[in-house]
Design a protein around this motif. Structure first.
Motif, PDB file in Angstrom:
ATOM      1  N   ALA A  86       0.766  -1.238  -0.026  1.00  0.00           N
ATOM      2  CA  ALA A  86       0.191  -0.116   0.039  1.00  0.00           C
ATOM      3  C   ALA A  86       0.797   1.437   0.067  1.00  0.00           C
ATOM      4  O   ALA A  86       0.467   2.283  -0.575  1.00  0.00           O
ATOM      5  CB  ALA A  86      -0.754  -0.013   0.916  1.00  0.00           C
ATOM      6  N   ALA A  87       2.144   1.245   0.575  1.00  0.00           N
ATOM      7  CA  ALA A  87       2.886   2.452   0.608  1.00  0.00           C
ATOM      8  C   ALA A  87       3.658   2.570  -0.671  1.00  0.00           C
ATOM      9  O   ALA A  87       4.143   3.576  -0.803  1.00  0.00           O
ATOM     10  CB  ALA A  87       3.867   2.395   1.976  1.00  0.00           C
ATOM     11  N   ASP A  88       3.825   1.516  -1.291  1.00  0.00           N
ATOM     12  CA  ASP A  88       4.632   1.681  -2.664  1.00  0.00           C
ATOM     13  C   ASP A  88       3.684   2.450  -4.026  1.00  0.00           C
ATOM     14  O   ASP A  88       2.669   1.889  -4.137  1.00  0.00           O
ATOM     15  CB  ASP A  88       4.922   0.259  -3.151  1.00  0.00           C
ATOM     16  N   PRO A  89       4.151   3.586  -4.325  1.00  0.00           N
ATOM     17  CA  PRO A  89       3.346   4.414  -5.087  1.00  0.00           C
ATOM     18  C   PRO A  89       3.529   3.788  -6.637  1.00  0.00           C
ATOM     19  O   PRO A  89       2.481   3.888  -7.422  1.00  0.00           O
ATOM     20  CB  PRO A  89       4.018   5.682  -5.268  1.00  0.00           C
ATOM     21  N   GLY A  90       4.184   2.803  -6.823  1.00  0.00           N
ATOM     22  CA  GLY A  90       4.371   2.036  -8.002  1.00  0.00           C
ATOM     23  C   GLY A  90       3.501   0.735  -8.278  1.00  0.00           C
ATOM     24  O   GLY A  90       3.420  -0.030  -8.992  1.00  0.00           O
ATOM     25  N   THR A  91       2.841   0.516  -7.078  1.00  0.00           N
ATOM     26  CA  THR A  91       2.032  -0.744  -7.097  1.00  0.00           C
ATOM     27  C   THR A  91       0.770  -0.390  -7.760  1.00  0.00           C
ATOM     28  O   THR A  91       0.024   0.556  -7.576  1.00  0.00           O
ATOM     29  CB  THR A  91       1.809  -1.129  -5.442  1.00  0.00           C
ATOM     30  N   PHE A  92       0.456  -1.629  -8.616  1.00  0.00           N
ATOM     31  CA  PHE A  92      -0.945  -1.437  -9.289  1.00  0.00           C
ATOM     32  C   PHE A  92      -1.652  -2.681  -9.034  1.00  0.00           C
ATOM     33  O   PHE A  92      -0.988  -3.776  -8.941  1.00  0.00           O
ATOM     34  CB  PHE A  92      -0.734  -1.605 -10.777  1.00  0.00           C
ATOM     35  N   GLU A  93      -2.668  -2.598  -8.140  1.00  0.00           N
ATOM     36  CA  GLU A  93      -3.525  -3.504  -7.863  1.00  0.00           C
ATOM     37  C   GLU A  93      -4.877  -3.709  -8.680  1.00  0.00           C
ATOM     38  O   GLU A  93      -5.840  -2.756  -8.559  1.00  0.00           O
ATOM     39  CB  GLU A  93      -3.875  -3.665  -6.194  1.00  0.00           C
ATOM     40  N   PRO A  94      -5.053  -4.596  -9.347  1.00  0.00           N
ATOM     41  CA  PRO A  94      -6.170  -4.588 -10.430  1.00  0.00           C
ATOM     42  C   PRO A  94      -7.579  -4.933  -9.533  1.00  0.00           C
ATOM     43  O   PRO A  94      -7.443  -5.727  -8.632  1.00  0.00           O
ATOM     44  CB  PRO A  94      -5.918  -5.605 -11.443  1.00  0.00           C
ATOM     45  N   THR A  95      -8.499  -4.438 -10.070  1.00  0.00           N
ATOM     46  CA  THR A  95      -9.927  -4.653  -9.588  1.00  0.00           C
ATOM     47  C   THR A  95     -10.237  -6.155  -9.717  1.00  0.00           C
ATOM     48  O   THR A  95      -9.671  -6.668 -10.784  1.00  0.00           O
ATOM     49  CB  THR A  95     -11.032  -3.727  -9.964  1.00  0.00           C
ATOM     50  N   ASN A  96     -11.070  -6.640  -9.257  1.00  0.00           N
ATOM     51  CA  ASN A  96     -11.677  -8.103  -9.596  1.00  0.00           C
ATOM     52  C   ASN A  96     -11.854  -8.136 -11.128  1.00  0.00           C
ATOM     53  O   ASN A  96     -11.849  -9.188 -11.832  1.00  0.00           O
ATOM     54  CB  ASN A  96     -12.943  -8.549  -8.762  1.00  0.00           C
ATOM     55  N   GLU A  97     -12.530  -7.110 -11.752  1.00  0.00           N
ATOM     56  CA  GLU A  97     -13.064  -7.082 -13.121  1.00  0.00           C
ATOM     57  C   GLU A  97     -11.651  -7.008 -13.836  1.00  0.00           C
ATOM     58  O   GLU A  97     -11.850  -7.885 -14.989  1.00  0.00           O
ATOM     59  CB  GLU A  97     -14.012  -5.815 -13.378  1.00  0.00           C
ATOM     60  N   GLN A  98     -10.891  -6.146 -13.402  1.00  0.00           N
ATOM     61  CA  GLN A  98      -9.755  -6.067 -14.491  1.00  0.00           C
ATOM     62  C   GLN A  98      -8.856  -7.452 -14.347  1.00  0.00           C
ATOM     63  O   GLN A  98      -8.342  -7.932 -15.570  1.00  0.00           O
ATOM     64  CB  GLN A  98      -8.816  -4.872 -13.800  1.00  0.00           C
ATOM     65  N   PHE A  99      -8.780  -8.043 -13.372  1.00  0.00           N
ATOM     66  CA  PHE A  99      -8.194  -9.215 -13.155  1.00  0.00           C
ATOM     67  C   PHE A  99      -8.768 -10.324 -14.011  1.00  0.00           C
ATOM     68  O   PHE A  99      -8.032 -11.407 -14.579  1.00  0.00           O
ATOM     69  CB  PHE A  99      -7.972  -9.760 -11.498  1.00  0.00           C
ATOM     70  N   ALA A 100      -9.927 -10.475 -14.035  1.00  0.00           N
ATOM     71  CA  ALA A 100     -10.769 -11.373 -14.761  1.00  0.00           C
ATOM     72  C   ALA A 100     -10.590 -11.128 -16.236  1.00  0.00           C
ATOM     73  O   ALA A 100     -10.539 -11.835 -17.233  1.00  0.00           O
ATOM     74  CB  ALA A 100     -12.621 -11.238 -14.540  1.00  0.00           C
ATOM     75  N   GLN A 101     -10.413  -9.879 -16.798  1.00  0.00           N
ATOM     76  CA  GLN A 101     -10.242  -9.409 -18.121  1.00  0.00           C
ATOM     77  C   GLN A 101      -8.939  -9.844 -18.425  1.00  0.00           C
ATOM     78  O   GLN A 101      -8.780 -10.445 -19.568  1.00  0.00           O
ATOM     79  CB  GLN A 101     -10.380  -7.839 -18.113  1.00  0.00           C
ATOM     80  N   MET A 102      -8.025  -9.831 -17.672  1.00  0.00           N
ATOM     81  CA  MET A 102      -6.530 -10.099 -18.005  1.00  0.00           C
ATOM     82  C   MET A 102      -6.537 -11.703 -18.128  1.00  0.00           C
ATOM     83  O   MET A 102      -5.722 -12.001 -18.986  1.00  0.00           O
ATOM     84  CB  MET A 102      -5.640  -9.732 -16.915  1.00  0.00           C
ATOM     85  N   LYS A 103      -7.358 -12.401 -17.429  1.00  0.00           N
ATOM     86  CA  LYS A 103      -7.310 -13.800 -17.370  1.00  0.00           C
ATOM     87  C   LYS A 103      -8.003 -14.282 -18.782  1.00  0.00           C
ATOM     88  O   LYS A 103      -7.378 -15.362 -19.402  1.00  0.00           O
ATOM     89  CB  LYS A 103      -7.936 -14.517 -16.209  1.00  0.00           C
ATOM     90  N   ARG A 104      -9.045 -13.578 -19.167  1.00  0.00           N
ATOM     91  CA  ARG A 104      -9.544 -13.965 -20.358  1.00  0.00           C
ATOM     92  C   ARG A 104      -8.573 -13.634 -21.852  1.00  0.00           C
ATOM     93  O   ARG A 104      -8.646 -14.409 -22.862  1.00  0.00           O
ATOM     94  CB  ARG A 104     -10.852 -13.239 -20.819  1.00  0.00           C
ATOM     95  N   ARG A 105      -7.485 -12.571 -21.618  1.00  0.00           N
ATOM     96  CA  ARG A 105      -6.785 -12.268 -22.669  1.00  0.00           C
ATOM     97  C   ARG A 105      -5.783 -13.015 -22.955  1.00  0.00           C
ATOM     98  O   ARG A 105      -4.909 -12.818 -23.551  1.00  0.00           O
ATOM     99  CB  ARG A 105      -6.419 -11.020 -22.611  1.00  0.00           C
ATOM    100  N   SER A 106      -5.456 -14.071 -22.122  1.00  0.00           N
ATOM    101  CA  SER A 106      -4.138 -14.936 -22.144  1.00  0.00           C
ATOM    102  C   SER A 106      -4.131 -15.639 -23.742  1.00  0.00           C
ATOM    103  O   SER A 106      -4.997 -15.970 -24.240  1.00  0.00           O
ATOM    104  CB  SER A 106      -4.152 -15.920 -21.029  1.00  0.00           C
ATOM    105  N   GLY A 107      -2.829 -15.955 -23.870  1.00  0.00           N
ATOM    106  CA  GLY A 107      -2.522 -16.443 -25.193  1.00  0.00           C
ATOM    107  C   GLY A 107      -2.393 -15.688 -26.258  1.00  0.00           C
ATOM    108  O   GLY A 107      -2.624 -14.440 -26.258  1.00  0.00           O
TER     109      GLY A 107
END
Length: 80
Positions: A23-44
């Motif tokens: 949480a203290a790291d300004p470079g951290t990106f935490e995807p939302t559940n929707e973003q994470f699900a979208q990333m999983k669909r785009r594999s390959g």
């Protein structure tokens, strides 16, 4: 024979310290559940407009030997 290694889990205190560090790291990106699900669909690889089709062909041994006699790379002759 070596013994299987045991997985040592973090304590709740260690997990909390890790979460605070993230949480203290300004470079951290935490995807939302929707973003994470979208990333999983785009594999390959992206889908091709004209995909290739796998085909199996059986040739007589003498035909294959003739191709092999043409030298190295006989499997891809004419494909360049």
């Amino acid at each position: 024979m070596s013994k299987p290694r045991k997985l040592i889990h973090n304590t709740p205190e260690e997990e909390a310290a890790i979460a605070r560090g993230i949480a203290a790291d300004p470079g951290t990106f935490e995807p939302t559940n929707e973003q994470f699900a979208q990333m999983k669909r785009r594999s390959g690889r992206p889908k091709l407009a004209n995909p290739k089709v796998a085909v199996t062909v059986h040739y007589d041994v003498d035909v294959v030997e003739c191709f092999k006699a043409s030298g190295e790379g006989w499997q891809t002759l004419g494909m360049e």
